[in-house]
Write an enzyme that holds these catalytic residues in place. Structure first.
Site, PDB file in Angstrom:
ATOM      1  CB  CYS A  40      13.691 -26.492 -46.383  1.00 38.27           C
ATOM      2  SG  CYS A  40      14.706 -25.972 -45.001  1.00 38.27           S
ATOM      3  CB  THR A  41      18.998 -25.497 -47.336  1.00 42.03           C
ATOM      4  OG1 THR A  41      18.609 -25.034 -46.065  1.00 42.03           O
ATOM      5  CG2 THR A  41      20.065 -24.588 -47.914  1.00 42.03           C
TER       6      THR A  41
END
Ligand SMILES: [Zn+2]
Length: 448
Positions: free
Chosen positions: A222-223
């Site tokens: 997600c980062t």
């Protein structure tokens, strides 16, 4: 007389080459008492004699840590030093592996390092082995008083740990202390490092603390996909998500870290990504580093860790001081940070506990699930386990990967359930792997 001058006058005459005051810096620690001395230690001249004449040290690795270790040990009075390294010298080693020169590129690290120390430190005898640690046997390892590792591989570390555990002698379940060879282990990664002292069979071993080595450092997806904060996140975005989508060099061309055109493409796209999120710091060098998973070696970290390890060798060999108990962490990313903690033995450590670890599976689980557990569990982390068992008094190979013909023959077993394979509750499985010279025993515990 000036020490250097005296050395030139006397020349190298073997162990008699000691000039006056040569070991004064060491004698200060061994021939007078002090507040940090081991409570049972009596200052005398014997410790130094032992170090100079008898004590046999094995250094594993002649790279960044190894060069530092050899120099430190030789100048501390150790004269019987053996060194094992399987690598040859690369031009990129020369900035920090200071026993090597440009003319040595291509030669074995162990040989060159030994020659350098032997010619520079009168009376010191370093014996090199241009070999893999796995090519030397028990008899070889048993001859040493202390082993110190400066390795960059976790598998090699675990193998060494396993070898020293296999040398332990138990009588009626009681460990014979004379069979223990202390292992000092140093490791560095960029600006971070650690030094630890292991008394095999007594204190936490490498495998007891396997959880400290995560299988691979990865950023959360997600980062990478939506909240990048670091230049590395931008590069990972291009490497993992953009490359497969855009296939810039054709449909079946995968990213090659050694191809400058590929790196250039990733670099340009990473710059665009970084600009979008106002992130600075994406460079060509960093791009290549992230793609190839290179962590730059830092000379000062190696020097600090090797110094800590050599000090521990000195403390144990002389028995004048209490050794490190037992794990020192070092970090000089931002200022300097260090602390020490006591890593604890794991009761069911598969390497040093002497008891087979339990494997909890249902009889309807497939052998593949057991294999996945052995490679993926953070406490086991094997690489290519070979599983055998005894059935009706005969050895049976359930799965073995390293020999193609056996792999082919045993592959169908992976899809079979434990019950179908005829395995019973409480059955012992013997597992061999590159992470250890010994087979590791596991006990199958059926869950309902
Ligand atoms: Zn252990």
């Amino acid at each position: 007389m000036n020490v250097i001058l005296r050395m030139l006058v006397d020349g190298d005459t073997g162990s008699t080459s000691d000039w006056d005051d040569r070991w004064n810096h060491i004698k200060k620690f061994l021939e007078r008492s002090g507040p940090f001395m081991h409570p049972d230690f009596e200052p005398s001249t014997e410790s130094l004699q032992f170090m100079l004449e008898t004590c046999k040290i094995l250094v594993i690795g002649a790279g960044g840590l190894g060069c530092e270790l050899l120099k430190n040990l030789a100048l501390s009075g150790f004269r019987n030093i053996h060194v094992v390294d399987m690598d040859t010298i690369d031009v990129s080693n020369l900035n920090r592996q200071f026993l090597f020169r440009a003319k040595d590129v291509g030669r074995p690290k162990a040989d060159v390092a030994a020659d350098f120390i032997n010619s520079r430190v009168p009376g010191c005898c370093v014996i090199p082995y241009f070999k893999k640690i796995q090519d030397l046997d028990e008899t070889f390892y048993r001859q040493f008083h202390i082993i110190v590792c400066g390795l960059d591989s976790i598998v090699a570390r675990r193998w060494m740990n396993g070898m020293l555990l296999s040398l332990l002698v138990y009588e009626d379940g009681v460990l014979d202390p004379s069979s223990i060879i202390p292992l000092i282990d140093g490791g560095t990664e960029g600006f971070k490092g650690n030094a630890r002292v292991i008394f095999p069979g007594m204190t936490a071993c490498i495998d007891c603390t396997l959880e400290l080595y995560p299988p691979q450092i990865n950023f959360p997806m997600c980062t990478i996909a939506s909240m990048p904060r670091l230049p590395e996140h931008c590069i990972e975005y291009v490497r993992i998500l953009l490359w497969p989508k855009e296939m810039p060099f054709g449909d079946d061309v995968s990213l090659d870290g050694d191809d400058p055109e590929h790196i250039q493409w990733v670099y340009q796209k990473s710059l665009e990504r970084a600009a979008e999120f106002s992130i600075t710091g994406v460079t060509y060098r960093l791009t290549q580093g992230v793609v190839k998973r290179i962590i730059p070696a830092v000379a000062s970290t190696n020097a600090a860790i090797a110094a800590a390890c050599a000090t521990e060798v000195f403390k144990i060999a002389s028995s004048a001081y209490l050794p490190l108990n037992n794990y020192m962490v070092f970090n000089d990313v931002d200022g300097l940070y260090t602390y020490t903690f006591e890593a604890e033995r794991k009761e069911n450590c598969s390497a040093c506990s002497q008891v087979p670890s339990d494997l909890h599976f249902s009889p309807s689980s497939k052998l593949q699930e057991v294999l996945d557990y052995l490679t993926e569990s953070t406490s086991v982390q094997m690489k290519s386990p070979a599983i055998t068992t005894t059935m009706d008094g005969k050895n049976k190979t359930l799965y073995l990967q390293s020999v193609a013909s056996i792999e082919q023959r045993t592959r169908p077993n992976l899809a079979k359930t434990l019950k179908e394979l005829g395995l019973a509750d409480g059955q012992e499985l013997a597992v061999a792997d590159v992470t250890t010279p010994q087979t590791v025993l596991f006990k199958l515990c059926f869950t309902s």
